[in-house]
Design a protein around this motif. Sequence first.
Motif, short mmCIF file in Angstrom:
data_model
loop_
_atom_site.label_atom_id
_atom_site.label_comp_id
_atom_site.label_asym_id
_atom_site.label_seq_id
_atom_site.Cartn_x
_atom_site.Cartn_y
_atom_site.Cartn_z
N THR A 55 -111.50 -26.37 -93.39
CA THR A 55 -110.51 -26.03 -94.42
C THR A 55 -109.13 -26.46 -93.93
O THR A 55 -108.94 -26.72 -92.73
CB THR A 55 -110.50 -24.51 -94.67
OG1 THR A 55 -110.05 -23.85 -93.48
CG2 THR A 55 -111.87 -23.99 -95.10
N ASP A 56 -108.18 -26.53 -94.84
CA ASP A 56 -106.81 -26.85 -94.44
C ASP A 56 -106.30 -25.84 -93.41
O ASP A 56 -105.61 -26.20 -92.45
CB ASP A 56 -105.87 -26.89 -95.65
CG ASP A 56 -106.06 -28.14 -96.49
OD1 ASP A 56 -106.79 -29.08 -96.05
OD2 ASP A 56 -105.47 -28.20 -97.59
N LEU B 262 -107.83 -26.76 -90.10
CA LEU B 262 -107.17 -27.96 -89.57
C LEU B 262 -105.82 -27.61 -88.96
O LEU B 262 -105.49 -28.07 -87.85
CB LEU B 262 -107.00 -29.01 -90.67
CG LEU B 262 -108.26 -29.74 -91.13
CD1 LEU B 262 -108.00 -30.49 -92.43
CD2 LEU B 262 -108.76 -30.69 -90.05
N LEU B 263 -105.05 -26.79 -89.66
CA LEU B 263 -103.74 -26.39 -89.13
C LEU B 263 -103.88 -25.56 -87.85
O LEU B 263 -103.11 -25.74 -86.90
CB LEU B 263 -102.96 -25.60 -90.19
CG LEU B 263 -102.45 -26.43 -91.38
CD1 LEU B 263 -101.93 -25.52 -92.49
CD2 LEU B 263 -101.37 -27.40 -90.92
N THR C 272 -101.83 -29.73 -88.02
CA THR C 272 -101.61 -30.65 -89.13
C THR C 272 -102.93 -30.80 -89.90
O THR C 272 -104.00 -30.54 -89.35
CB THR C 272 -101.16 -32.05 -88.64
OG1 THR C 272 -101.00 -32.93 -89.76
CG2 THR C 272 -102.16 -32.66 -87.66
N VAL C 273 -102.83 -31.23 -91.14
CA VAL C 273 -104.04 -31.50 -91.91
C VAL C 273 -104.45 -32.97 -91.77
O VAL C 273 -105.45 -33.40 -92.33
CB VAL C 273 -103.90 -31.13 -93.41
CG1 VAL C 273 -103.74 -29.62 -93.56
CG2 VAL C 273 -102.77 -31.89 -94.07
N HIS C 274 -103.66 -33.73 -91.01
CA HIS C 274 -103.94 -35.15 -90.76
C HIS C 274 -103.96 -35.43 -89.26
O HIS C 274 -103.08 -36.13 -88.74
CB HIS C 274 -102.91 -36.05 -91.46
CG HIS C 274 -102.95 -35.95 -92.94
ND1 HIS C 274 -101.93 -35.39 -93.67
CD2 HIS C 274 -103.90 -36.33 -93.83
CE1 HIS C 274 -102.24 -35.43 -94.96
NE2 HIS C 274 -103.43 -35.98 -95.08
#
Length: 175
Positions: free
Chosen positions: A117-118, A121-122, A127-129
């Motif tokens: 999930t975002d 990721l964070l 970051t989400v990237h």
Amino acid sequence: MGASGWSYSVAYQPDVAAALRQLRQEVYDRGAYHREEPDPTYALTEEEFRATLDPAHDDSGINEFLLDDWRAAQRRPRPVDPDSLFAAQPHSGTHSVIDMVNGVSDEPAPGTVSPLTDEQLLAYFGTVHPAPDEVLAWLKSFDPYPIRERWQGVYVVSYLDGRPGQIHFTGFSGD
């Protein structure tokens, strides 16, 4: 044997399910998976197998159980691709991405890979990237138990210069 962890990285493509199918095939083609040792009794005819059973177990039902198990093994497919390999050894699995027989899902589910999930990721990357090197470092120390169960996988898309660069698959499966 217990479950085994596995991780793979592939070039990014927009269709994650297609990337997973291709990866499963490549792992199968390389033979990079656990293969059950063949049981020599499976090569016997039914008559020969029956001759190996102990008559003392007839009343307890053990022989019928063993015969049913032998017959079930005879019906299993001979592996010719990732899916038939998994079907041929459903109890042990392959201890690889081949065990993700149900493809890609939005949420964790048996036999699937699903994205972080975002929020995850964070939490993991800030970051989400995430960059490829960040994801590769994460994979080396990743403990899937808090977010996935056995026979479930995760995928993460990493980014290079703001563009998707790789898809990283990880999970743990097998018995």
